[in-house]
Design a protein around this motif. Structure first.
Motif, PDB file in Angstrom:
ATOM      1  N   ARG A  99       1.037  -1.498   0.018  1.00  0.00           N
ATOM      2  CA  ARG A  99      -0.522   0.022   0.116  1.00  0.00           C
ATOM      3  C   ARG A  99       0.680   1.494  -0.337  1.00  0.00           C
ATOM      4  O   ARG A  99       0.952   2.578  -1.101  1.00  0.00           O
ATOM      5  N   THR A 105      -3.168   0.654  -3.364  1.00  0.00           N
ATOM      6  CA  THR A 105      -3.927   2.029  -1.767  1.00  0.00           C
ATOM      7  C   THR A 105      -5.327   1.258  -2.122  1.00  0.00           C
ATOM      8  O   THR A 105      -5.951   1.582  -1.272  1.00  0.00           O
ATOM      9  N   VAL A 126      -5.766  -6.866  -4.295  1.00  0.00           N
ATOM     10  CA  VAL A 126      -5.288  -5.183  -4.105  1.00  0.00           C
ATOM     11  C   VAL A 126      -5.471  -4.767  -5.571  1.00  0.00           C
ATOM     12  O   VAL A 126      -4.277  -5.104  -6.766  1.00  0.00           O
ATOM     13  N   TYR A 155      -6.417  -1.285   5.912  1.00  0.00           N
ATOM     14  CA  TYR A 155      -7.128  -1.832   4.692  1.00  0.00           C
ATOM     15  C   TYR A 155      -9.217  -1.477   4.834  1.00  0.00           C
ATOM     16  O   TYR A 155      -9.318  -2.660   5.387  1.00  0.00           O
TER      17      TYR A 155
END
Length: 240
Positions: A99, A105, A126, A155
């Motif tokens: 991330r 992200t 992701v 997350y």
């Protein structure tokens, strides 16, 4: 020798014709076909909306994973997807690294996979919106003690996904803010997506998926009634 009224011209030079020949006329030039790309202010061309640009992966991202985790991370390619496997102890560190350092992200989903006889897989998907790249992150938890740190702190979207994985597979996400069943009714026992879970409805009432004669009353009766797949022979009422 020249003729009166005719200007001098070199020999073998044809006289110009005063009348134009319609067969010698060239058709007017057609306007150029509109390009499939649209020019920009800097002279480059960008694809039109119906022709999206090809996605690119982050340069050197896998090398960064190897440099960070070394032998603790196993990287593989399958069907165009990149998968990174780590141990449960490295799960949160991997999620945080992709991330913050690699730009993944966007959290897409998280789920479990029953991997008999001794483990469950927890898989997270992701996405990097800027590079158009995606990653599958995966870890294994033992079947006897299926504990894994929660990913909600990395997350926030993992909240409901972990609750569903908890009730369907029995994986316990430590430090989850509200680890309670999400879909199943109150009082439900067991974890329906485990491969050893007995589907009682296949015995309690006719099974619509039956194909063999005698399965759940389907077709002609047979000498020995066949139980649906996944139901032990000694389970259910005596006449099952």
């Amino acid at each position: 020798m020249t003729t009166e009224g005719t200007p001098d011209r070199p020999d073998n030079t044809p006289e110009p014709s005063n009348a134009s020949n319609p067969h010698d006329q060239q058709p007017p030039e057609r306007p150029a076909t509109r390009p499939s790309t649209q020019p920009t202010h800097d002279g480059t061309h960008q694809p039109t909306p119906h022709q999206p640009a090809e996605a690119t992966t982050l340069p050197g991202s896998l090398a960064q994973v190897e440099a960070r985790f070394g032998d603790r991370a196993e990287i593989s390619e399958s069907y165009g997807d990149t998968t990174i496997d780590v141990a449960p102890a490295d799960w949160i560190e991997l999620l945080t690294f992709v991330r913050d350092d690699l730009g993944y992200t966007f959290f897409d989903w998280l789920t479990g996979v029953d991997d008999p006889p001794d483990a469950f897989l927890v898989v997270a998907h992701v996405y990097n919106l800027t590079a158009g790249a995606r990653l599958l992150l995966r870890t294994r938890v033992p079947r006897e003690d299926p504990h894994l740190p929660t990913a909600v702190g990395v997350y926030r979207g993992a909240n409901w996904h972990e609750r569903e994985t908890y009730e369907m597979f029995g994986v316990i996400f430590d430090d989850h803010p509200y680890l309670v069943p999400l879909l199943l009714p109150d009082g439900f026992e067991g974890h329906p997506l485990r491969k050893d879970f007995i589907l009682a409805a296949r015995v309690a009432k006719p099974w619509p998926g039956a194909k063999e004669p005698g399965e759940s009353g389907h077709g002609a009766p047979s000498r020995r009634k066949t139980l649906p797949p996944g139901v032990p022979a000694d389970w259910g009422p005596p006449d099952a």
